[in-house]
Design an enzyme around this catalytic site. Structure first.
Site, short mmCIF file in Angstrom:
data_model
loop_
_atom_site.label_atom_id
_atom_site.label_comp_id
_atom_site.label_asym_id
_atom_site.label_seq_id
_atom_site.Cartn_x
_atom_site.Cartn_y
_atom_site.Cartn_z
N GLU A 49 19.78 67.11 -64.68
CA GLU A 49 18.28 67.94 -64.68
C GLU A 49 18.62 69.34 -65.00
O GLU A 49 19.29 70.00 -64.25
CB GLU A 49 17.95 67.60 -63.23
CG GLU A 49 16.36 68.02 -63.42
CD GLU A 49 15.61 67.57 -62.00
OE1 GLU A 49 16.34 67.14 -61.13
OE2 GLU A 49 14.59 67.90 -61.90
N GLU B 54 8.71 66.85 -57.31
CA GLU B 54 9.15 67.51 -56.40
C GLU B 54 8.07 68.07 -55.25
O GLU B 54 8.47 68.43 -54.13
CB GLU B 54 9.61 69.30 -56.99
CG GLU B 54 10.91 68.96 -58.06
CD GLU B 54 11.87 68.15 -57.13
OE1 GLU B 54 12.01 68.31 -56.05
OE2 GLU B 54 12.75 67.63 -57.99
N HIS C 60 15.47 64.58 -48.80
CA HIS C 60 14.87 64.81 -49.89
C HIS C 60 15.30 63.89 -51.05
O HIS C 60 14.61 63.60 -51.92
CB HIS C 60 14.81 66.43 -50.11
CG HIS C 60 14.15 66.70 -51.34
ND1 HIS C 60 12.88 67.21 -51.42
CD2 HIS C 60 14.78 66.85 -52.62
CE1 HIS C 60 12.98 67.84 -52.73
NE2 HIS C 60 13.69 67.45 -53.41
N GLU C 61 16.68 64.13 -51.21
CA GLU C 61 17.21 63.48 -52.37
C GLU C 61 16.95 62.06 -52.23
O GLU C 61 16.57 61.20 -53.24
CB GLU C 61 18.65 63.72 -52.62
CG GLU C 61 18.96 65.11 -52.70
CD GLU C 61 18.08 66.07 -53.62
OE1 GLU C 61 17.68 65.41 -54.57
OE2 GLU C 61 17.90 67.31 -53.46
N GLY D 142 20.71 72.98 -54.84
CA GLY D 142 20.96 72.34 -53.27
C GLY D 142 21.41 70.78 -53.81
O GLY D 142 22.58 70.65 -52.77
N ALA D 143 20.95 70.06 -54.21
CA ALA D 143 21.60 68.89 -54.51
C ALA D 143 20.54 68.17 -55.58
O ALA D 143 19.49 68.65 -55.95
CB ALA D 143 21.26 67.92 -53.22
N MET D 144 20.95 66.96 -55.95
CA MET D 144 20.65 66.15 -57.19
C MET D 144 20.43 64.80 -56.99
O MET D 144 21.34 64.12 -56.44
CB MET D 144 21.34 66.40 -58.47
CG MET D 144 20.91 65.81 -59.61
SD MET D 144 19.12 66.49 -60.01
CE MET D 144 18.50 65.15 -60.75
N GLU D 145 19.29 64.21 -57.37
CA GLU D 145 18.80 62.74 -56.99
C GLU D 145 19.37 61.84 -57.84
O GLU D 145 18.56 60.70 -57.99
CB GLU D 145 17.44 62.80 -56.75
CG GLU D 145 16.44 62.76 -57.89
CD GLU D 145 15.87 64.15 -58.26
OE1 GLU D 145 16.71 65.12 -57.67
OE2 GLU D 145 14.99 64.58 -59.07
N HIS E 59 13.53 60.99 -53.28
CA HIS E 59 13.34 61.05 -54.68
C HIS E 59 13.54 59.68 -55.40
O HIS E 59 13.00 59.30 -56.49
CB HIS E 59 14.27 61.83 -55.35
CG HIS E 59 13.87 63.16 -55.61
ND1 HIS E 59 12.62 63.60 -56.06
CD2 HIS E 59 14.38 64.51 -55.33
CE1 HIS E 59 12.49 64.89 -56.01
NE2 HIS E 59 13.24 65.43 -55.91
N1 TRP Z 1 15.91 67.54 -58.70
C1 TRP Z 1 16.83 68.46 -57.54
C2 TRP Z 1 16.08 68.47 -56.47
O1 TRP Z 1 16.18 67.56 -55.55
C3 TRP Z 1 16.85 69.80 -58.01
C4 TRP Z 1 18.10 70.36 -58.88
C5 TRP Z 1 19.33 70.11 -58.53
C6 TRP Z 1 18.22 70.95 -60.18
N2 TRP Z 1 20.27 70.60 -59.54
C7 TRP Z 1 19.75 71.29 -60.40
C8 TRP Z 1 17.24 71.43 -61.03
C9 TRP Z 1 19.74 71.84 -61.53
C10 TRP Z 1 17.45 72.16 -62.03
C11 TRP Z 1 18.81 72.55 -62.46
O2 TRP Z 1 15.15 69.32 -55.96
ZN ZN Z 2 13.62 67.51 -55.55
#
Ligand code: TRP
Ligand code: ZN
Length: 897
Positions: free
Chosen positions: A126, A325, A302-303, A266-269, A306
């Site tokens: 993302e 978001e 949060h993740e 922070g983190a990614m879903e 998602h």
């Molecule tokens: N979608 C992620 C969230 O939970 C956001 C995110 C994580 C992101 N890594 C990223 C967005 C790198 C842009 C680039 O909010």
């Molecule tokens: Zn998010």
């Protein structure tokens, strides 16, 4: 690195693609400098789109082969640029493409796409990272079924993970092995992920509400298993909460969380394979504070949330980002509030919820309000962007969550739930827009939300002006509310919004009065939600025995700036009596703001600084009120943040404000020293540390007391802080004491700081705290070296690394963004340093550089002398060779303002 100037993308230009992808079969032959990616795409013509070629995106790819239905493409049917491939296909509705690319994970310092971190392979796709892995229509409305085969060195990467279910694994020659994963759910490519690394997992099996067994895993580096427990607990709580609150169940057999040290956000879903900044996974009492524990719980949730709001129902295009978001932040805020309330039990529930709400309001005011008043101001659904990565903003996230919260307020919990149910029943498996969401809410509730939709399109923080008129003759109180929004870049004219205003009226004895509106027959509840949908409107409350004090915007019911004339006495009264904890806190904030801004003006004018005695008195009463729970008192006794105050100052003068903050803090410490000491001594928790919200409130209040005592350099307080630092059994106490000593710049601080470093020199996450503390330090002695000198020195510390985003945020972020009093030096040296660092960072990691660049976007708000020093540095950055689109967009917009 992209060097061409990024074009502006407009929301109105959305058009579906002529060809989409039904299935993708990916094969990765992993190698640090030359990973070969083979991609087989089943492309299908989109019946809903205008005819056209197959269009694929790519970035930094070395293309080794491309075939169409197994053959070399016919001459003239393929057009290729650096970033785009177009393939003409006549007389067929399905085509098989096979594309082989080579990429270099080791050279990927942008941390977008496939990259290496501490010897392991990780991805971040993302928003547009997938195109850095292989050619693909890289946009969220292309949802494909993924099969992924990973092949790598068994010793370096014993663990091979991707989305979905593991369907096969085995050995290969030359010390290599492979694993094959299948994701049963079609998904956009931004949710693709792989991990190939030397990790271990904490595992747990749970039953979902419908009785399916699921495997939960938290993957961490060896040696960190003892820090994975809290993330696992949080995950299980999140699962249960979503089942109970929204009837939403985990839809996979396996759900994985992976911690990685180098991560931009922070983190990614990613579907079934969430990848986390290690900072939001790892915790044990010796290394993580109560606040770290809270953040982990909320980011894990949060993740996880998602999975439904983002993954099962995703965004049609990136302009709709707040669809997932804003909604998911709202969901994680509600979850955290419920967790806190549950821990506090029946008695403390409402106060615990308010404390969480106050936290959220603080973030909104200090991060989102300034954004909405500056050159980057945008609606929660932007109309255009140059670089989408710049739009993962406080507006899209936090204001977006406030907009969802207003729907929740207007429709009630049941109406909101019905709207959610309808939304999923219509759109599960689709890529949709914010209109689709609001339409579902409207339909489920039989309510017209057309005007409400303006919140999605209008930028800027509305001002809500309130005026009350008491009529003693008939016992009525007339409340007039009006709204206006200042112009923002590209949006000169603003329309009235639907603003829910929760109102209470407080009687002279401090108790809430039952509210009876003109025309009603009986007094009703003590808090009511008024809806202001026009520019101005009046409400008349009747049957009142005495003149009330209004308490407006209770629970912060809308993301607006409330303007209400209240004298000091009225603010002190509400500090003592407002039954709405959020407004009680706000009354204290308003009073403190008034005092701080007055003293800042005095400092700027060279007048003597004096804190008004009634303020100290009102403040002391809150401090001594043992009926209030400690977590709430810690909030109410913390002064408003510097970023928020600068926003309220005209012109912003960080040095003058800092002088005021130093003085007010020291005075509150000195005059109330006996109370602070009594508090600090009475609140110490016996026994072993456990993370529990009730204990955390006490610790936060003790640490705040130490901070005031050290600010005033009260001997007994400094001694207490030093003793607590030495004897601490957990990070919250140890770091709180160290922060207090540093805040007072007392002699004991230096030794404590050194001891802290020695103790944690091999613990990179803890060292981030050590960097941040020094970069955020307040100088009390004008003769001391500026913090800038210390920051420069720390850049050379062996523990610092400019390629690790956490380190950059800890050292440079804490200085540029969280320490304006030291960053904005009159001689402009802070700005020179800023330009130098932004340019250097940008060459390696544009996302991180752009975040640092944003520290000066509101430069027009500062004094003319500071503006004069900032401008050449903005121009210097803009002139840098090969500047990324990310930083270019930020700096161009800042200069255009
Ligand atoms: N979608 C992620 C969230 O939970 C956001 C995110 C994580 C992101 N890594 C990223 C967005 C790198 C842009 C680039 O909010
Ligand atoms: Zn998010």
């Amino acid at each position: 690195m992209r060097t061409e100037h990024a074009p502006t993308i407009h929301r109105a230009d959305y058009a579906p693609l002529a060809w989409t992808v039904a299935r993708i079969d990916l094969h990765f032959a992993l190698a640090p400098q030359a990973t070969v990616v083979t991609s087989r795409l089943a492309c299908v013509r989109n019946p809903d789109a205008a005819p056209g070629p197959i269009v694929l995106d790519g970035e930094e790819l070395e293309t080794l082969a491309l075939t169409v239905d197994g053959l070399d493409p016919a001459p003239g049917t393929v057009r290729r640029t650096e970033s785009r491939i177009e393939i003409d296909v006549a007389d067929r509705d399905e085509v098989a493409l096979e594309i082989v690319t080579r990429i270099n994970p080791q050279a990927n310092t942008a941390l977008s796409g496939l990259y290496l971190s501490r010897g392991g392979y990780f991805t971040q796709c993302e928003a547009e990272g997938f195109r850095r892995i292989t050619w693909f229509p890289d946009r969220p409305d292309v949802m494909a079924r993924f099969t992924v085969t990973l092949e790598g060195d068994k010793a370096a990467c014993p663990v091979l993970l991707s989305n979905g279910n593991l369907v096969e694994e085995g050995e290969l020659p030359d010390g290599r092995h492979y694993a094959r994963w299948e994701d049963p759910f079609p998904k956009p490519c931004y949710l693709f992920a792989l991990v190939a690394a030397d990790l271990v997992a904490l595992e747990r099996r749970e039953l979902t509400a419908s009785g399916r067994e699921v495997l939960l895993q938290v993957w961490v580096e060896k040696g960190n298993l003892d820090r994975a427990g809290h993330a696992m607990e949080s995950l299980v709580h999140a699962m249960r909460w979503d089942e109970e609150t929204f009837g939403l169940e985990l839809d996979l057999d396996r759900f994985m969380i992976v911690a990685v040290s180098d991560f931009n956000m922070g983190a990614m879903e990613n579907k079934g394979l969430n990848i986390f900044n290690a900072k939001y996974v790892l915790a044990k009492p010796d290394t993580a504070t109560d606040v770290d524990y809270e953040h982990i719980e909320s980011v894990v949730a949060h993740e996880y949330f998602h999975n439904w709001t983002g993954n099962r129902v995703t965004c049609r295009d990136w302009f709709q980002l707040t669809l997932k978001e804003g909604l998911t932040v709202f969901r994680d805020q509600q979850f955290s509030a419920d967790m806190l309330a549950c821990a506090a039990g029946a008695e403390g529930g409402s106060s615990a919820r308010a404390v969480k709400r106050i936290d959220d309001v603080r973030v909104l005011r200090s991060a989102q309000f300034p954004e909405d008043a500056g050159p980057m101001a945008h609606p929660i659904r932007p109309e255009s962007y140059q670089e989408i990565n710049n739009f993962y903003t406080a507006t899209v996230y936090e204001k977006g969550a406030e907009v969802i919260r207003m729907l929740h307020t207007l429709l009630g919990p049941e109406g909101f739930r019905n709207g959610m149910d309808l939304y999923f029943s219509y759109h599960d498996g689709q890529a949709v827009t914010c209109d689709d969401f609001v339409n579902a809410m409207a339909e489920a509730n039989g309510r017209d939300l057309d005007q409400f939709m303006r919140w999605y399109g209008q930028a800027g923080t509305p001002r809500l002006r309130a005026q009350g008129e008491w009529n003693g003759a008939d016992g009525s109180y007339t409340l007039t509310l009006s709204q206006s929004t200042q112009p923002t870049p590209g949006q000169p004219d603003k329309l009235p919004l639907v603003i829910p205003v929760a109102v209470g009226l407080i009687g002279p004895d401090g108790a809430d009065l039952p509210l009876q509106l003109e025309g009603e027959h009986q007094p009703g509840a003590t808090t009511r939600v008024l809806e202001l949908a026009t520019e101005t409107r009046q409400w008349r409350f009747t049957n009142l025995a005495a003149e009330p004090a209004p308490s407006l915007l209770r629970g912060f019911s809308a993301p607006v700036i409330l303007e209400l004339d209240e004298d000091d006495g009225r603010l002190a009264f509400r500090m003592a009596h407002d039954s709405d904890a959020c407004n009680r806190w706000d009354a204290a904030q308003r009073y403190a703001e008034r005092v701080l801004l007055q003293l800042a003006a005095d400092a700027a004018a060279g007048r003597a600084l004096k804190v008004p005695a009634p303020f100290i008195d009102a403040f002391g009463k809150l401090l001594r009120n043992e009926l209030l729970d400690p977590a709430f008192r810690a909030q109410a006794l913390a002064l408003p943040g510097e970023a928020y105050l600068l926003e309220r100052m005209e012109p912003a003068d960080p040095a003058a404000l800092r002088a005021a903050q130093l003085h007010v803090g020291a005075e509150l410490g000195r005059v109330l020293a006996a109370d602070w000491l009594a508090l600090a001594e009475s609140l110490v928790e016996p026994g072993e540390y456990r993370y529990h919200p009730a204990d955390a409130g006490g610790r936060a209040l003790v640490n705040l007391a130490l901070r005031y005592l050290c600010a005033a350099r009260v001997d007994a307080g400094v001694a207490l802080a030093a003793a607590r630092f030495d004897s601490a059994t957990n990070m919250t106490d140890r770091f709180g004491a160290l922060a207090a000593l540093m805040h007072g710049a007392v002699p004991a601080a230096e030794a404590a700081l050194a001891a802290f470093y020695r103790r944690y020199q091999n613990d990179t996450l803890v060292l981030d705290k050590w960097f941040a503390l020094q970069a955020g330090a307040w100088r009390r002695d004008a003769a001391a070296a500026p913090v800038l000198a210390q920051v420069r020195e720390l850049l050379a510390d062996p523990a610092f690394s400019p390629s690790n985003p956490n380190k950059v945020y800890a050292l440079l972020g804490s200085f540029f963004r969280a320490n304006p009093g030291e960053f904005h030096l009159a001689d402009g040296s802070g700005y020179e340093f800023w330009a130098e660092q932004v340019i250097a960072l940008d060459a390696a990691n544009p996302q991180v550089a752009a975040r640092m660049a944003r520290a000066l976007e509101n430069w027009r708000r500062f004094t003319p002398a500071l503006q004069a020093a900032i401008r050449p540095q903005l121009e210097r950055v803009l002139a840098a060779d090969g500047l990324s689109p990310d930083v270019t967009e930020i700096v161009e917009k800042a200069l255009a303002a």
